[in-house]
Scaffold this motif. Sequence first.
Motif, PDB file in Angstrom:
ATOM      1  N   THR A  63      -0.970  -0.415  -4.758  1.00 17.09           N
ATOM      2  CA  THR A  63      -1.540  -1.053  -5.952  1.00 17.09           C
ATOM      3  C   THR A  63      -0.731  -0.712  -7.196  1.00 17.09           C
ATOM      4  O   THR A  63      -0.447  -1.587  -8.029  1.00 17.09           O
ATOM      5  CB  THR A  63      -2.996  -0.607  -6.131  1.00 17.09           C
ATOM      6  OG1 THR A  63      -3.767  -1.013  -4.990  1.00 17.09           O
ATOM      7  CG2 THR A  63      -3.603  -1.208  -7.384  1.00 17.09           C
ATOM      8  N   LEU A  73      -4.117  -8.374  -9.964  1.00 12.06           N
ATOM      9  CA  LEU A  73      -4.621  -7.749  -8.745  1.00 12.06           C
ATOM     10  C   LEU A  73      -6.075  -7.348  -8.894  1.00 12.06           C
ATOM     11  O   LEU A  73      -6.611  -7.244  -9.997  1.00 12.06           O
ATOM     12  CB  LEU A  73      -3.765  -6.527  -8.371  1.00 12.06           C
ATOM     13  CG  LEU A  73      -3.714  -5.359  -9.364  1.00 12.06           C
ATOM     14  CD1 LEU A  73      -4.826  -4.347  -9.128  1.00 12.06           C
ATOM     15  CD2 LEU A  73      -2.366  -4.658  -9.289  1.00 12.06           C
ATOM     16  N   THR A  75      -8.867  -4.681  -6.423  1.00  7.06           N
ATOM     17  CA  THR A  75      -8.925  -3.810  -5.254  1.00  7.06           C
ATOM     18  C   THR A  75     -10.359  -3.505  -4.845  1.00  7.06           C
ATOM     19  O   THR A  75     -11.279  -3.587  -5.648  1.00  7.06           O
ATOM     20  CB  THR A  75      -8.195  -2.475  -5.505  1.00  7.06           C
ATOM     21  OG1 THR A  75      -8.925  -1.713  -6.490  1.00  7.06           O
ATOM     22  CG2 THR A  75      -6.779  -2.709  -5.980  1.00  7.06           C
ATOM     23  N   LEU A  98      -6.540  -4.855  -1.059  1.00  4.53           N
ATOM     24  CA  LEU A  98      -5.853  -5.241  -2.287  1.00  4.53           C
ATOM     25  C   LEU A  98      -5.557  -6.728  -2.249  1.00  4.53           C
ATOM     26  O   LEU A  98      -4.989  -7.233  -1.281  1.00  4.53           O
ATOM     27  CB  LEU A  98      -4.544  -4.458  -2.430  1.00  4.53           C
ATOM     28  CG  LEU A  98      -3.536  -4.965  -3.470  1.00  4.53           C
ATOM     29  CD1 LEU A  98      -4.083  -4.775  -4.871  1.00  4.53           C
ATOM     30  CD2 LEU A  98      -2.196  -4.247  -3.313  1.00  4.53           C
ATOM     31  N   ASN A 267      -2.544  -0.623 -14.721  1.00  3.69           N
ATOM     32  CA  ASN A 267      -3.599  -0.737 -13.722  1.00  3.69           C
ATOM     33  C   ASN A 267      -4.680   0.287 -14.042  1.00  3.69           C
ATOM     34  O   ASN A 267      -4.370   1.436 -14.390  1.00  3.69           O
ATOM     35  CB  ASN A 267      -3.030  -0.481 -12.322  1.00  3.69           C
ATOM     36  CG  ASN A 267      -4.069  -0.674 -11.246  1.00  3.69           C
ATOM     37  OD1 ASN A 267      -4.763  -1.687 -11.233  1.00  3.69           O
ATOM     38  ND2 ASN A 267      -4.197   0.290 -10.350  1.00  3.69           N
TER      39      ASN A 267
END
Length: 648
Positions: A63, A73, A75, A98, A267
């Motif tokens: 990730t 993205l 998850t 993911l 992230n």
Amino acid sequence: MTSQVDQAEAVDGSDGGDGRSGPVPPPGVRQRPAKPIRRVDRVIIRFAGDSGDGMQLTGDRFTSETASFGNDLSTLPNFPAEIRAPAGTLPGVSSFQLHFADHDILTPGDAPNVLVAMNPAALKANLGDLPRGAEIIANTDEFTKRALAKVGYAADPLADGSMEAYHVHRVPLTALTLEALKDSGLARKDAERAKNMFALGLLSWMYHRPTHGTEAFLRQKFAKKPDIAEANITAFRAGWNFGETTEDFAVSYEVAPARLPLGTYRNISGNLALSYGLIAAGQRSGLPVFLGSYPITPASDILHELSRHKNFGVRTFQAEDEIAGIGAALGAAFGGALGVTTTSGPGVALKSETIGLAVSLELPLLVVDIQRGGPSTGLPTKTEQADLLQAMFGRNGEAPVPIVAPATPADCFDAALEAARIAVVYRTPVFLLSDGYLANGSEPWRIPTVDELPSIDPDFATGPNHDGEFWPYQRDPATLARPWAVPGTAGLEHRIGGIEKQDGTGNISYDPANHDFMVRTRQAKIDGIDVPDLEVDDPSGKARVLVLGWGSTYGPITAAVRRLRADGGEVAQTHLRHLNPFPANLGSILKAYDKVIVPEMNLGQLALLLRAKYLVDAESYNQVRGLPFKAAQLADVLSAAIGTLEEK
């Protein structure tokens, strides 16, 4: 879910055909041969194995590299509650999913395109989620007779023809890892532990992920054990090299970076975003942040994170129990700090008396509830939305408390700021309802500038407010908030406690009329909190069905709405952040549609509140499986609702 092959465009050459270079091979690895590269717009990968196989670390590293590459993205970590669940069993399977794409996405995906199965239990536990044509990378070394029998396989599913619907890659991950580390000097058991890094290297090659970040991470993580660090890096590189050279993987895939709004991104998980939001609230209000907490899954990461930020005036206290944690936080609020306590549903039950005390004292306090499956201990590592009614009513007497719920992992930052604003301005405890899906899930977050953050004014009392005296319950006519007087301020001495207060003076009062007045005033204060009107997403204005959600259902609902509209369906959508009080225009919105669908990960708690308050026939769609909704399921529900109306 459209398969990779359906969306793929075959391209020969290492640059993907668009002039951009792929990831740089690890040192010692030759340049990629001219294998075909298929461009895909999105991919869903699930790593699965024993809880000791390092699947969460593997998924987290993939990730991080995906985020640095610029993909959007989402998850979904999924792991057992036990610290070390029985090896090779279905209850012991840990997975990390993911979903990454070259465009805006909202969920971790319904069905994996790729499953990495480290043993038979991982395969069996996840096989039902795979669509036809999905790729399975199976660690054949673990498919022994004993391991197969442990999960009920009479024969090896990789060899008996039952996997014909999938593209199966039989890879002896353990043996290949041991071969790569034969000169490392590590014992066999220690060397085997690096097989997750071999798998990560293989997937990094397969999807053109950068490699330098993972190598730097491993060197930092194992700085005190350089032999372990180098072994993991060697296994990682060996996996990358295996993907490049083996004939079993004939193609690799390319997912271009997403086009996101300009800004600096990172992230971030929900718990980390929430922690940063609390720090930002302290900075914007000028208040020291005090966290009184007792560790509990899935809220403990907030305690861990805030303990690292003493430089921002954050103090953390790991209490001996839930009651002590909130008691300390409320005491800190009395002393002029931004008091915070974190917990999950069982802890809220223990804290309820002190929350009621905070209602009576009318002091700012943030109660952060990271919801999990219940009742009792329930499903500690699984997600649920079943604490709404507890937050709304779970106290003795008339004790109203505002409720704020974030919609996505990154939104936890803004929700924490909003909860702090309400607590400080209106002098009240506030519930912040996140859940395990948001807490552990992650997505890209655009880091805001300081100027974008709202200011929060604690407006402390500085002197007498009534004929030369200080009355602690003399209220602001606009907000009905009482003054917040820091102890030790000359002339502002006052009495506090849990017994009913006399209006204005704060003296103890048993007068019936006063109690009635104070109960109604506290309720009016909460009802009068300034919250923005709801916005409805109804592009054509012709929709007859409204889907209304709250909290972490935002992603699956929005993805379902997109699917339906792409097929020509007309549906409106809105999402609640403020659950108490409701936005002022909610009633008129509900009555503007023929049908209202309310998806929740409970048995219909928000729908119950809507039906009671607005007398509308809100229809629940519920699941309590410990997992988020799948967009396809919701799309089918909404499509059926539209079809029912069209038949009338």
